[in-house]
Write a protein that holds these residues in place. Structure first.
Motif, PDB file in Angstrom:
ATOM      1  N   THR A  22       0.842  -1.187   0.000  1.00 55.47           N
ATOM      2  CA  THR A  22       0.000   0.000   0.000  1.00 55.47           C
ATOM      3  C   THR A  22       0.878   1.238   0.000  1.00 55.47           C
ATOM      4  O   THR A  22       1.819   1.340   0.787  1.00 55.47           O
ATOM      5  CB  THR A  22      -0.892   0.024   1.263  1.00 55.47           C
ATOM      6  N   ILE A  23       0.566   2.138  -0.900  1.00 56.31           N
ATOM      7  CA  ILE A  23       1.201   3.444  -0.925  1.00 56.31           C
ATOM      8  C   ILE A  23       0.092   4.451  -0.658  1.00 56.31           C
ATOM      9  O   ILE A  23      -0.878   4.528  -1.411  1.00 56.31           O
ATOM     10  CB  ILE A  23       1.866   3.733  -2.287  1.00 56.31           C
ATOM     11  N   MET A  24       0.231   5.170   0.426  1.00 54.93           N
ATOM     12  CA  MET A  24      -0.711   6.244   0.751  1.00 54.93           C
ATOM     13  C   MET A  24      -0.034   7.537   0.319  1.00 54.93           C
ATOM     14  O   MET A  24       0.920   7.969   0.961  1.00 54.93           O
ATOM     15  CB  MET A  24      -1.025   6.261   2.250  1.00 54.93           C
ATOM     16  N   PHE A  25      -0.500   8.113  -0.797  1.00 53.91           N
ATOM     17  CA  PHE A  25       0.136   9.309  -1.355  1.00 53.91           C
ATOM     18  C   PHE A  25      -0.738  10.522  -1.084  1.00 53.91           C
ATOM     19  O   PHE A  25      -1.888  10.577  -1.510  1.00 53.91           O
ATOM     20  CB  PHE A  25       0.368   9.134  -2.855  1.00 53.91           C
ATOM     21  N   LEU A 101       9.795  11.434  -7.233  1.00 50.36           N
ATOM     22  CA  LEU A 101       8.450  11.278  -7.770  1.00 50.36           C
ATOM     23  C   LEU A 101       8.520  11.557  -9.258  1.00 50.36           C
ATOM     24  O   LEU A 101       8.897  12.655  -9.675  1.00 50.36           O
ATOM     25  CB  LEU A 101       7.481  12.234  -7.082  1.00 50.36           C
ATOM     26  N   ASN A 102       8.191  10.563 -10.071  1.00 49.83           N
ATOM     27  CA  ASN A 102       8.222  10.746 -11.521  1.00 49.83           C
ATOM     28  C   ASN A 102       6.965  11.432 -12.034  1.00 49.83           C
ATOM     29  O   ASN A 102       7.042  12.338 -12.857  1.00 49.83           O
ATOM     30  CB  ASN A 102       8.378   9.402 -12.240  1.00 49.83           C
ATOM     31  N   GLN A 103       5.821  10.974 -11.520  1.00 50.48           N
ATOM     32  CA  GLN A 103       4.567  11.533 -11.997  1.00 50.48           C
ATOM     33  C   GLN A 103       3.427  11.091 -11.094  1.00 50.48           C
ATOM     34  O   GLN A 103       3.413   9.959 -10.618  1.00 50.48           O
ATOM     35  CB  GLN A 103       4.296  11.069 -13.434  1.00 50.48           C
ATOM     36  N   GLY A 116       4.018   7.231  -9.908  1.00 52.41           N
ATOM     37  CA  GLY A 116       5.231   6.475 -10.214  1.00 52.41           C
ATOM     38  C   GLY A 116       6.440   7.145  -9.604  1.00 52.41           C
ATOM     39  O   GLY A 116       6.528   8.374  -9.581  1.00 52.41           O
ATOM     40  N   CYS A 117       7.359   6.358  -9.084  1.00 54.60           N
ATOM     41  CA  CYS A 117       8.577   6.925  -8.506  1.00 54.60           C
ATOM     42  C   CYS A 117       9.743   5.957  -8.674  1.00 54.60           C
ATOM     43  O   CYS A 117       9.560   4.761  -8.909  1.00 54.60           O
ATOM     44  CB  CYS A 117       8.380   7.289  -7.042  1.00 54.60           C
ATOM     45  N   ASP A 118      10.927   6.517  -8.583  1.00 52.55           N
ATOM     46  CA  ASP A 118      12.169   5.763  -8.610  1.00 52.55           C
ATOM     47  C   ASP A 118      12.910   6.051  -7.310  1.00 52.55           C
ATOM     48  O   ASP A 118      12.799   7.148  -6.757  1.00 52.55           O
ATOM     49  CB  ASP A 118      13.060   6.182  -9.776  1.00 52.55           C
ATOM     50  N   ALA A 119      13.676   5.078  -6.840  1.00 49.94           N
ATOM     51  CA  ALA A 119      14.468   5.271  -5.623  1.00 49.94           C
ATOM     52  C   ALA A 119      15.730   4.426  -5.703  1.00 49.94           C
ATOM     53  O   ALA A 119      15.765   3.405  -6.396  1.00 49.94           O
ATOM     54  CB  ALA A 119      13.653   4.882  -4.385  1.00 49.94           C
ATOM     55  N   THR A 120      16.755   4.876  -5.008  1.00 53.33           N
ATOM     56  CA  THR A 120      18.008   4.133  -4.932  1.00 53.33           C
ATOM     57  C   THR A 120      18.506   4.141  -3.490  1.00 53.33           C
ATOM     58  O   THR A 120      18.177   5.031  -2.707  1.00 53.33           O
ATOM     59  CB  THR A 120      19.097   4.752  -5.835  1.00 53.33           C
ATOM     60  N   ILE A 145      14.999   0.907  -7.417  1.00 53.64           N
ATOM     61  CA  ILE A 145      13.565   0.629  -7.314  1.00 53.64           C
ATOM     62  C   ILE A 145      12.838   1.542  -8.292  1.00 53.64           C
ATOM     63  O   ILE A 145      13.095   2.741  -8.316  1.00 53.64           O
ATOM     64  CB  ILE A 145      13.049   0.891  -5.883  1.00 53.64           C
ATOM     65  N   SER A 146      11.941   0.975  -9.062  1.00 57.52           N
ATOM     66  CA  SER A 146      11.054   1.754  -9.910  1.00 57.52           C
ATOM     67  C   SER A 146       9.681   1.143  -9.749  1.00 57.52           C
ATOM     68  O   SER A 146       9.500  -0.071  -9.939  1.00 57.52           O
ATOM     69  CB  SER A 146      11.520   1.690 -11.372  1.00 57.52           C
ATOM     70  N   ILE A 147       8.714   1.964  -9.355  1.00 57.31           N
ATOM     71  CA  ILE A 147       7.413   1.418  -9.027  1.00 57.31           C
ATOM     72  C   ILE A 147       6.294   2.343  -9.505  1.00 57.31           C
ATOM     73  O   ILE A 147       6.453   3.558  -9.554  1.00 57.31           O
ATOM     74  CB  ILE A 147       7.306   1.163  -7.507  1.00 57.31           C
ATOM     75  N   GLU A 148       5.196   1.725  -9.899  1.00 55.68           N
ATOM     76  CA  GLU A 148       3.968   2.433 -10.230  1.00 55.68           C
ATOM     77  C   GLU A 148       2.884   1.889  -9.332  1.00 55.68           C
ATOM     78  O   GLU A 148       2.866   0.707  -9.009  1.00 55.68           O
ATOM     79  CB  GLU A 148       3.557   2.174 -11.686  1.00 55.68           C
ATOM     80  N   ALA A 149       1.980   2.782  -8.937  1.00 55.46           N
ATOM     81  CA  ALA A 149       0.877   2.349  -8.078  1.00 55.46           C
ATOM     82  C   ALA A 149      -0.408   3.016  -8.547  1.00 55.46           C
ATOM     83  O   ALA A 149      -0.403   4.190  -8.930  1.00 55.46           O
ATOM     84  CB  ALA A 149       1.162   2.712  -6.620  1.00 55.46           C
TER      85      ALA A 149
END
Length: 154
Positions: A22-25, A101-103, A116-120, A145-149
């Motif tokens: 779960t991502i609570m944005f 935060l990509n978008q 969508g976001c990327d992290a290292t 890490i690259s993830i879309e939710a």
């Protein structure tokens, strides 16, 4: 995804799939956001089944006793490090992620909110009792890490 040094001969790559969570944005107050994800250790992909089996053994991930890895955020920052508790091989360590935060917008095909976001980050295998064969197999591992939710269905 994680590349690592293998005996100085190559930088080999592994990755996991099957993430759930779960991502609570909170777009108005990103610091009020949170992330909680997990993935099965057995979802490991390296491109070589023998290596995957070795990585899942007690020499590394201990997947039989610790079948799930997880991350739970402890602080989200608009700029700077985002921190959380990473559990691998049954051991929990605090880690800092450099996230971007990509978008955040309505998905053009799914027609619902999407983010969508990327992290290292870089961590030491030995911090998770997975330091076998170091320094021949690199102890320091970079994580990408690259993830879309998608917004949850009501």
């Amino acid at each position: 995804m994680f590349p690592y040094d293998h005996l100085g001969y190559s930088r080999t790559t592994g990755m996991f799939s099957g993430f759930e969570g779960t991502i609570m944005f909170d777009e108005a107050d990103p610091r009020a956001s949170s992330v909680e994800v997990s993935f099965p250790a057995e979802s490991l992909i390296t491109g070589w089944p023998a290596r995957e089996g070795h990585f899942l053994s007690d020499d590394f991930f201990g997947a039989e006793a610790n079948p799930v890895a997880s991350f739970t955020s402890t602080a989200i920052e608009v700029t700077g490090d985002n921190t959380g508790d990473l559990t691998i091989n049954g051991i929990t360590q605090s880690v800092a992620l450099d996230a971007k935060l990509n978008q955040a917008s309505n998905h053009p095909m799914q027609e619902k909110p999407w983010v969508g976001c990327d992290a290292t980050t870089t961590l030491l295998r030995s911090d998770f009792d997975m330091g076998n064969f170091a320094p021949f197999v690199g102890d320091e591992v970079e994580i990408y890490i690259s993830i879309e939710a998608a917004a949850a269905d009501s």
